[in-house]
Design a protein around this motif. Sequence first.
Motif, PDB file in Angstrom:
ATOM      1  N   LYS A 143      13.779  11.839 -16.664  1.00 37.23           N
ATOM      2  CA  LYS A 143      14.989  11.432 -16.444  1.00 37.23           C
ATOM      3  C   LYS A 143      15.620  11.539 -17.653  1.00 37.23           C
ATOM      4  CE  LYS A 143      15.838   7.879 -13.139  1.00 37.23           C
ATOM      5  NZ  LYS A 143      15.617   6.644 -12.717  1.00 37.23           N
ATOM      6  N   ILE A 144      15.128  10.874 -18.643  1.00 40.42           N
ATOM      7  CA  ILE A 144      15.522  10.669 -20.073  1.00 40.42           C
ATOM      8  C   ILE A 144      15.905  12.101 -20.974  1.00 40.42           C
ATOM      9  CG2 ILE A 144      15.817   9.590 -22.149  1.00 40.42           C
ATOM     10  CD1 ILE A 144      14.305   7.253 -20.583  1.00 40.42           C
ATOM     11  N   PHE A 145      14.597  12.866 -20.958  1.00 45.82           N
ATOM     12  CA  PHE A 145      14.484  13.788 -21.715  1.00 45.82           C
ATOM     13  C   PHE A 145      14.644  15.106 -21.248  1.00 45.82           C
ATOM     14  CE2 PHE A 145      12.293  10.493 -23.997  1.00 45.82           C
ATOM     15  CZ  PHE A 145      13.156  10.525 -25.023  1.00 45.82           C
ATOM     16  N   GLY A 146      14.757  15.173 -19.750  1.00 49.04           N
ATOM     17  CA  GLY A 146      14.438  16.468 -19.019  1.00 49.04           C
ATOM     18  C   GLY A 146      13.106  17.032 -19.203  1.00 49.04           C
ATOM     19  N   ARG A 195       0.963  -1.301   0.062  1.00 52.49           N
ATOM     20  CA  ARG A 195       0.077   0.156   0.012  1.00 52.49           C
ATOM     21  C   ARG A 195       0.812   1.058   0.040  1.00 52.49           C
ATOM     22  NH1 ARG A 195      -3.626   1.400   5.031  1.00 52.49           N
ATOM     23  NH2 ARG A 195      -1.827   2.764   5.647  1.00 52.49           N
ATOM     24  N   GLY A 196       0.594   1.921  -0.890  1.00 52.22           N
ATOM     25  CA  GLY A 196       1.197   3.285  -0.838  1.00 52.22           C
ATOM     26  C   GLY A 196       2.675   3.359  -1.314  1.00 52.22           C
ATOM     27  N   GLU A 197       3.190   2.177  -1.671  1.00 60.47           N
ATOM     28  CA  GLU A 197       4.599   1.758  -2.113  1.00 60.47           C
ATOM     29  C   GLU A 197       4.976   2.189  -3.389  1.00 60.47           C
ATOM     30  OE1 GLU A 197       7.554   0.673  -0.421  1.00 60.47           O
ATOM     31  OE2 GLU A 197       6.222   0.912   1.573  1.00 60.47           O
ATOM     32  N   LEU A 198       5.121   3.683  -3.643  1.00 63.25           N
ATOM     33  CA  LEU A 198       5.374   4.071  -5.021  1.00 63.25           C
ATOM     34  C   LEU A 198       6.551   3.535  -5.441  1.00 63.25           C
ATOM     35  CD1 LEU A 198       3.853   7.630  -4.581  1.00 63.25           C
ATOM     36  CD2 LEU A 198       2.866   5.878  -5.570  1.00 63.25           C
ATOM     37  N   GLY A 199       7.620   3.408  -4.679  1.00 67.94           N
ATOM     38  CA  GLY A 199       8.734   2.884  -5.191  1.00 67.94           C
ATOM     39  C   GLY A 199       8.758   1.387  -5.813  1.00 67.94           C
ATOM     40  N   ARG A 200       7.742   0.724  -5.703  1.00 66.59           N
ATOM     41  CA  ARG A 200       7.417  -0.435  -6.316  1.00 66.59           C
ATOM     42  C   ARG A 200       7.201  -0.315  -7.668  1.00 66.59           C
ATOM     43  NH1 ARG A 200       9.725  -4.852  -3.529  1.00 66.59           N
ATOM     44  NH2 ARG A 200       9.389  -4.528  -1.313  1.00 66.59           N
ATOM     45  N   ALA A 201       7.100   0.663  -8.143  1.00 70.61           N
ATOM     46  CA  ALA A 201       6.519   1.136  -9.678  1.00 70.61           C
ATOM     47  C   ALA A 201       7.382   2.116 -10.344  1.00 70.61           C
ATOM     48  CB  ALA A 201       5.112   1.661  -9.479  1.00 70.61           C
ATOM     49  N   ILE A 202       7.419   1.889 -11.925  1.00 71.93           N
ATOM     50  CA  ILE A 202       8.268   2.767 -12.409  1.00 71.93           C
ATOM     51  C   ILE A 202       7.028   3.688 -13.222  1.00 71.93           C
ATOM     52  CG2 ILE A 202       9.877   2.899 -14.638  1.00 71.93           C
ATOM     53  CD1 ILE A 202      10.754  -0.078 -13.636  1.00 71.93           C
ATOM     54  N   PHE A 203       7.038   4.801 -13.041  1.00 69.63           N
ATOM     55  CA  PHE A 203       6.041   5.678 -13.487  1.00 69.63           C
ATOM     56  C   PHE A 203       6.730   6.493 -14.870  1.00 69.63           C
ATOM     57  CE2 PHE A 203       4.752   5.360  -9.414  1.00 69.63           C
ATOM     58  CZ  PHE A 203       3.379   5.700  -9.667  1.00 69.63           C
ATOM     59  N   PHE A 204       5.954   6.270 -16.062  1.00 71.73           N
ATOM     60  CA  PHE A 204       6.321   6.884 -17.350  1.00 71.73           C
ATOM     61  C   PHE A 204       6.676   8.188 -16.993  1.00 71.73           C
ATOM     62  CE2 PHE A 204       5.532   8.873 -21.483  1.00 71.73           C
ATOM     63  CZ  PHE A 204       6.209   8.154 -22.299  1.00 71.73           C
ATOM     64  N   GLU A 205       6.084   9.102 -16.516  1.00 74.63           N
ATOM     65  CA  GLU A 205       6.532  10.483 -16.753  1.00 74.63           C
ATOM     66  C   GLU A 205       7.589  10.763 -15.705  1.00 74.63           C
ATOM     67  OE1 GLU A 205       3.558   9.437 -15.125  1.00 74.63           O
ATOM     68  OE2 GLU A 205       3.103  10.416 -13.480  1.00 74.63           O
ATOM     69  N   GLU A 206       8.096   9.904 -14.907  1.00 76.27           N
ATOM     70  CA  GLU A 206       9.506   9.937 -14.275  1.00 76.27           C
ATOM     71  C   GLU A 206      10.379   9.684 -15.249  1.00 76.27           C
ATOM     72  OE1 GLU A 206       8.866   8.156 -10.539  1.00 76.27           O
ATOM     73  OE2 GLU A 206       7.321   9.767  -9.857  1.00 76.27           O
ATOM     74  N   LEU A 207      10.354   8.546 -15.732  1.00 74.59           N
ATOM     75  CA  LEU A 207      11.465   7.988 -16.833  1.00 74.59           C
ATOM     76  C   LEU A 207      11.693   9.088 -17.784  1.00 74.59           C
ATOM     77  CD1 LEU A 207      10.612   4.414 -17.693  1.00 74.59           C
ATOM     78  CD2 LEU A 207      12.410   5.133 -16.621  1.00 74.59           C
ATOM     79  N   GLU A 208      10.554   9.513 -18.415  1.00 74.28           N
ATOM     80  CA  GLU A 208      10.585  10.840 -19.637  1.00 74.28           C
ATOM     81  C   GLU A 208      11.425  11.733 -18.981  1.00 74.28           C
ATOM     82  OE1 GLU A 208       7.277  11.978 -22.853  1.00 74.28           O
ATOM     83  OE2 GLU A 208       6.753  12.424 -20.638  1.00 74.28           O
TER      84      GLU A 208
END
Length: 470
Positions: free
Chosen positions: A461-464, A446-459
């Motif tokens: 990280k990669i593209f700024g 529950r609420g463990e956001l660290g257990r998921a990879i979020f597309f917007e965060e990846l984006e």
Amino acid sequence: MNTGVNRLNSTFMRYHIETREAQWRFKLPPKFRVKIYNNCVNVQECVQACVYNVHRVGEDGRVAEPVEELCRGCHRCTLSCPKGAICVELNPAFERLGDSYFTPERIENIFFEAETGRVPVSGAGYGGAFSGRGFDSFWFDFSEIVRPTRDGIHGREYISTSVDLGRKPHNLFFDDSGNLVSKVPENIEIPIPIILDAPLSSSSKSNLNLALAKSASILNTFAIVSADDYSDDLSDYGSNLILRIGPNEARKVAGLIKTSPIVELDYADNALDENRITDDLRFVRKVNPAALVSARFLGEDSVTEKSEASVKVGVDMIHLHVEDETVVHDPDVVKRIIRGTHTRLVERGIRDQVSIVFSGGIAEAAHVPKSIILGADAVAIGLAYEIALGCKVCHGSKHEAGCPLKVEEGDVELASQRIVNLVGSWRDQLLEVLGGMGLREVRRLRGELGRAIFFEELEMKIFGDEDDSE
Ligand SMILES: [Zn+2]
């Protein structure tokens, strides 16, 4: 009949969902059309080539009509035919199923899960989208394990999918002689983080409610039933029902409140009014002090404020509901509602005084753990089980005229088995996710956001940040 006490005792046993084949009379159109043209010379290479038994030899010794439902579109038959006499193509009737969110593939999976209780095999690798919105914008992260993965479904170790509805005990106070003086908070443990939401209006509603009540009783979870829909048929399943009451209805249904383990106050159409909630809560507590009280809110509008206010006046559960239709047009709404409410209650230090149930847009098994990662304790499924019974994905408050969903009196057992199968398959898929993460219980997710990879965060990280480049 299940009592709260049995419910608790049952947690010491391995929870198991008994699934069995449940064919529905309504069938989906096959995904592929398979045609054999007149230039077939009956060499029967296709019969040899097909591993799914689409092509067979008929009684007359010739290649028979293909069994389209079995076709997986592998095209081995078209390649094997020396005359090029076979055509395999996507069926337009299948492609037209559902909408952009409840896609034909999701509908096909739900149908398979309800029919067999098994986990659909998607082939090697992840078959879904690599970017998207809402539940499709994040994926499970199996890399962050602190111990080896656990074998989810068949493992020797038991992975618990139990969650608590209601509040968690906080501080207990004892008098000088060591007796407990504070009231132990009420909560009810259910063995799966899935409850069954009330169905849309249809001519089958009373049969469907009965099927839902039976399913909830078999699964040892809850089905939500509106006060208007209560009938004597349902009285055997009372301990597995959540009574939903509308505005100003509480005083008219005191008898039902008295026997309900959970009462849901539906504030769908109401602006935030703490006095109303306090007043309703007091009334329910007076009539049935043991019942858990849930406040149900519709949509996104000031839902965090409403939730916070409800917890402060003392409700035990929050049911956050969003119309499926809203999710179809704005899939990200699920993230904003669940994450927003969970985060707000955590910040206020009141998260454990309440459990959060989420419903809306739950269209596949993965949406259950994803809702929990965002911060829900459990989900309520609605349209998914209606699709399993033939609904062509209706939105609004009732099924459209011509919707194939129909539960006749004689279908109740079968409908109930299909719902049990669907939930059984989804639980197996939940076990696989938990096993892959090395988690021993779903409560830890529950609420463990660290257990998921979020597309917007990846984006990012990669593209700024895109705004910077303008
Ligand atoms: Zn429908």
